[in-house]
Design a protein around this motif. Structure first.
Motif, PDB file in Angstrom:
ATOM      1  N   THR A  49      33.431  34.149  44.617  1.00  0.00           N
ATOM      2  CA  THR A  49      33.316  35.296  45.510  1.00  0.00           C
ATOM      3  C   THR A  49      34.532  35.405  46.426  1.00  0.00           C
ATOM      4  OG1 THR A  49      30.914  35.024  45.435  1.00  0.00           O
ATOM      5  CG2 THR A  49      31.788  36.419  47.169  1.00  0.00           C
ATOM      6  N   LEU A  50      34.991  34.276  46.937  1.00  0.00           N
ATOM      7  CA  LEU A  50      36.190  34.270  47.768  1.00  0.00           C
ATOM      8  C   LEU A  50      37.397  34.770  46.981  1.00  0.00           C
ATOM      9  CD1 LEU A  50      37.646  33.399  50.433  1.00  0.00           C
ATOM     10  CD2 LEU A  50      38.032  31.205  49.299  1.00  0.00           C
ATOM     11  N   LEU A  51      37.569  34.256  45.764  1.00  0.00           N
ATOM     12  CA  LEU A  51      38.695  34.679  44.932  1.00  0.00           C
ATOM     13  C   LEU A  51      38.561  36.140  44.501  1.00  0.00           C
ATOM     14  CD1 LEU A  51      39.243  31.482  42.769  1.00  0.00           C
ATOM     15  CD2 LEU A  51      40.628  32.288  44.692  1.00  0.00           C
ATOM     16  N   ALA A  52      37.336  36.599  44.272  1.00  0.00           N
ATOM     17  CA  ALA A  52      37.120  38.012  43.929  1.00  0.00           C
ATOM     18  C   ALA A  52      37.545  38.909  45.089  1.00  0.00           C
ATOM     19  CB  ALA A  52      35.654  38.263  43.573  1.00  0.00           C
ATOM     20  N   SER A  53      37.321  38.468  46.315  1.00  0.00           N
ATOM     21  CA  SER A  53      37.764  39.238  47.483  1.00  0.00           C
ATOM     22  C   SER A  53      39.277  39.368  47.505  1.00  0.00           C
ATOM     23  CB  SER A  53      37.287  38.566  48.776  1.00  0.00           C
ATOM     24  OG  SER A  53      35.893  38.599  48.862  1.00  0.00           O
ATOM     25  N   LEU A  54      39.958  38.267  47.231  1.00  0.00           N
ATOM     26  CA  LEU A  54      41.415  38.305  47.192  1.00  0.00           C
ATOM     27  C   LEU A  54      41.902  39.202  46.053  1.00  0.00           C
ATOM     28  CD1 LEU A  54      44.203  37.370  48.175  1.00  0.00           C
ATOM     29  CD2 LEU A  54      43.938  35.375  46.671  1.00  0.00           C
ATOM     30  N   ALA A  55      41.281  39.081  44.886  1.00  0.00           N
ATOM     31  CA  ALA A  55      41.684  39.888  43.728  1.00  0.00           C
ATOM     32  C   ALA A  55      41.471  41.374  44.001  1.00  0.00           C
ATOM     33  CB  ALA A  55      40.903  39.458  42.481  1.00  0.00           C
ATOM     34  N   GLY A  56      40.293  41.743  44.494  1.00  0.00           N
ATOM     35  CA  GLY A  56      39.992  43.142  44.760  1.00  0.00           C
ATOM     36  C   GLY A  56      40.893  43.737  45.825  1.00  0.00           C
ATOM     37  N   CYS A  57      41.152  42.979  46.875  1.00  0.00           N
ATOM     38  CA  CYS A  57      42.020  43.467  47.947  1.00  0.00           C
ATOM     39  C   CYS A  57      43.454  43.643  47.446  1.00  0.00           C
ATOM     40  CB  CYS A  57      41.974  42.490  49.119  1.00  0.00           C
ATOM     41  SG  CYS A  57      42.862  43.057  50.567  1.00  0.00           S
ATOM     42  N   THR A  58      43.933  42.687  46.674  1.00  0.00           N
ATOM     43  CA  THR A  58      45.292  42.773  46.132  1.00  0.00           C
ATOM     44  C   THR A  58      45.434  43.989  45.232  1.00  0.00           C
ATOM     45  OG1 THR A  58      45.529  40.361  46.213  1.00  0.00           O
ATOM     46  CG2 THR A  58      47.052  41.557  44.781  1.00  0.00           C
ATOM     47  N   LEU A  59      44.482  44.178  44.314  1.00  0.00           N
ATOM     48  CA  LEU A  59      44.538  45.310  43.390  1.00  0.00           C
ATOM     49  C   LEU A  59      44.489  46.639  44.136  1.00  0.00           C
ATOM     50  CD1 LEU A  59      42.165  43.944  40.606  1.00  0.00           C
ATOM     51  CD2 LEU A  59      44.653  44.301  40.401  1.00  0.00           C
TER      52      LEU A  59
END
Length: 135
Positions: A49-59
């Motif tokens: 979930t933490l990494l998904a937050s980073l991925a979604g924000c970056t994209l």
């Protein structure tokens, strides 16, 4: 100082090992652990979930910038993962690999790399974090 979110993220856990219900603005997210550690894998684990937050924000940050510049980059892909080392200091290392569905020249890639570093979640993770916990 004002909160970033209008409403708190809330959560609860019952008697089922690791299965958490997280409530946010308009929805519900189940978080769980993989079966190999005793969960039922009914949702992402906290690290995912933490990494998904980073991925979604970056994209999202990259898409907004690309659209504002009018560049023809129809798809952005990202892969994120992390490792942890416990030497003298506990350290978490996150890898973030960004790719594009079309050819992007080096100058544009370099600019997009700078923009990726400016996504709000990236800024949070790279700066000092204080967690105030109360019972």
């Amino acid at each position: 100082m004002a909160n970033l979110l209008d409403h708190d993220i809330t959560g609860s856990i019952g008697t089922q090992n690791y299965l958490c219900t997280i409530l946010w603005r308009n929805g519900r997210l189940l978080m769980d652990e993989p079966e190999n550690v005793g969960g039922e894998d009914l949702g992402p684990d906290p690290f995912s979930t933490l990494l998904a937050s980073l991925a979604g924000c970056t994209l999202s940050t990259l898409r907004m910038y690309i659209d504002r510049k009018g560049w023809d980059i129809p798809e952005i892909k990202i892969a994120v993962n992390l490792t942890q080392e416990n030497n003298d200091v506990f350290e978490t290392i996150i890898t973030r690999e960004i790719s594009f569905s079309s050819n992007v020249d080096e100058e544009t890639k370099n600019r997009l790399l700078i923009i990726a570093e400016k996504c709000p979640v990236s800024k949070i993770l790279k700066n000092k974090i204080t967690i105030n916990t109360a019972l």
